[in-house]
Design an enzyme around this catalytic site. Sequence first.
Site, PDB file in Angstrom:
ATOM      1  N   SER A 181       0.830  -1.220   0.000  1.00 32.71           N
ATOM      2  CA  SER A 181       0.000   0.000   0.000  1.00 32.71           C
ATOM      3  C   SER A 181       0.856   1.259   0.000  1.00 32.71           C
ATOM      4  O   SER A 181       0.481   2.276   0.553  1.00 32.71           O
ATOM      5  CB  SER A 181      -0.935   0.003   1.206  1.00 32.71           C
ATOM      6  OG  SER A 181      -0.205   0.354   2.367  1.00 32.71           O
ATOM      7  N   HIS A 443      -9.059  33.981  -1.539  1.00 32.87           N
ATOM      8  CA  HIS A 443     -10.340  33.375  -1.186  1.00 32.87           C
ATOM      9  C   HIS A 443     -11.258  33.367  -2.401  1.00 32.87           C
ATOM     10  O   HIS A 443     -11.285  34.351  -3.142  1.00 32.87           O
ATOM     11  CB  HIS A 443     -11.003  34.200  -0.075  1.00 32.87           C
ATOM     12  CG  HIS A 443     -12.381  33.719   0.260  1.00 32.87           C
ATOM     13  ND1 HIS A 443     -12.601  32.612   1.035  1.00 32.87           N
ATOM     14  CD2 HIS A 443     -13.609  34.182  -0.108  1.00 32.87           C
ATOM     15  CE1 HIS A 443     -13.913  32.412   1.155  1.00 32.87           C
ATOM     16  NE2 HIS A 443     -14.542  33.363   0.463  1.00 32.87           N
TER      17      HIS A 443
END
Length: 464
Positions: A181, A443
């Site tokens: 993994s 933003h």
Amino acid sequence: MAETSFDLIVIGAGPGGYVAAIRGAQLGMKVAIVERENLGGICLNWGCIPTKALLRTSEVFHLMHRAKEFGLKAENIDFDLPAVVKRSRQVAGQLSGGIAHLMKKNKITVFMGVATLPAKRKVKVKTDKETLDLTAKNIVLATGARARELPGLEADGDLVWTYRHALDPKRMPKKLLVIGSGAIGIEFASFYNTLGADTTVVEVMDRVLPVEDEEISKFAKKQFEKQGMKIMQKAMVKKLDRAKGKVTAHIEVGGKVETQEFDTVISAVGIVGNVEGLGLEELGVKIDRTHVVTDKYCRTGVDGLYAIGDIAGAPWLAHKASHEGVMVAELMAGMHPHAVKPESIAGCTYCYPQVASVGYTEAKAKELGYDVKVGRFPFIGNGKAIALGEAEGMVKTVFDAKTGELLGAHMVGAEVTELIQGYVVGRQLETTEEDLMNTVFPHPTLSEMMHESVLDAYGRVIHM
Ligand SMILES: Cc1cc2nc3c(=O)[nH]c(=O)nc-3n(C[C@H](O)[C@H](O)[C@H](O)COP(=O)(O)OP(=O)(O)OC[C@H]3O[C@@H](n4cnc5c(N)ncnc54)[C@H](O)[C@@H]3O)c2cc1C
């Protein structure tokens, strides 16, 4: 008659080798590069790029299944595996062709053939038609690596695959076992699981993506399980019994061995360096297991011979290979480049959700004796993440409590493989918590979470 004498000969045209060649040419050297298979190496042909092309398909497929959530209609959503693979191979081919163009543009002589090192500053190249004897003031070994094969778990291309087979599949796995993994195993697990394969991942360590921060591993595991993946940790595949169309895996977990049947196995248990058959031992090059031993400037100890990229050891990442390529070319030109610092190299995994990190994990920082301040910010607190429909994820930052140095940053969630570079630049500039807190983040962006995580470490978080 072809030129045979060069300032620099690079062996292997992956992201380490071709970048070293270009930087050498920029610095005025007469450069040749030898490649036995494809310009661009594993990265462009069988690694970074074709996997990302496949993962883009699975991402779009995933989003199509969520169409309703976005007020859209998509019916009979399906995929055509040969067409998916064709796109990935085309992307790889396009980029490999781009490297041929770059070699030409930089006047680098390309020899397509197998290189060996018969003596110091000498390279023998065997092409389809002839054998050439070349000489160079400096030689860079950038022969890369290949999939590690464990006894009994060897790939056969039919039932048991390496990454090469998994990138060019002849069929869609129905019941898939992924052994390992790490980034490669998890990316294939994510791709095939999203396309509908019943996927099990077996990991010998106690968590998935074991090099990542423990909290990030745990978070990612939960998300993978929500998507239907089965994860077996502290488990080891001991044996594979192969029969027609099926494999029985013997998996040791909790002291017992259980058997499970699969139709496909992807073995992703690491890589080994391509150190054989080059004549390295005869030259006196030191090899540790399957990697060439170098100093921090990639010098092998043999005059004029450098080793970079995967053959020179961890981290096995394309950008580390390229950076080392630039560094050795500059050293040869008498410049004074900085050595590559492994802890400043970001690692990215392009599974769903994505994982990215740089620097020390919280555990590593503590082990090194740092008194740490840790910040966390969840995606659910970020407007852009919610607007994107990607509210699952987190950004974690680790600071030295004494100096405010950013020791590490760890992220899981949408687009974090693009975001991490902000922290990489921060570390390169030796930024502190104060610089990061005083930076104005645009933003609405996911990057605002990078700010909030820092604010959280210092008790000033706004949106949580
Ligand atoms: C499935 C997969 C996904 C990956 N994804 C990422 C990722 O997303 N990001 C990332 O950073 N890294 C990723 N990697 C790792 C990345 O591909 C390697 O770190 C990178 O390719 C190493 O570059 P290199 O130049 O050292 O070697 P390579 O890219 O391996 O190139 C070495 C070249 O040398 C040639 N060669 C070898 N021996 C000889 C010889 N004797 N004569 C002539 N030529 C020779 C080979 O044919 C090869 O082309 C991935 C790897 C795999 C397998």
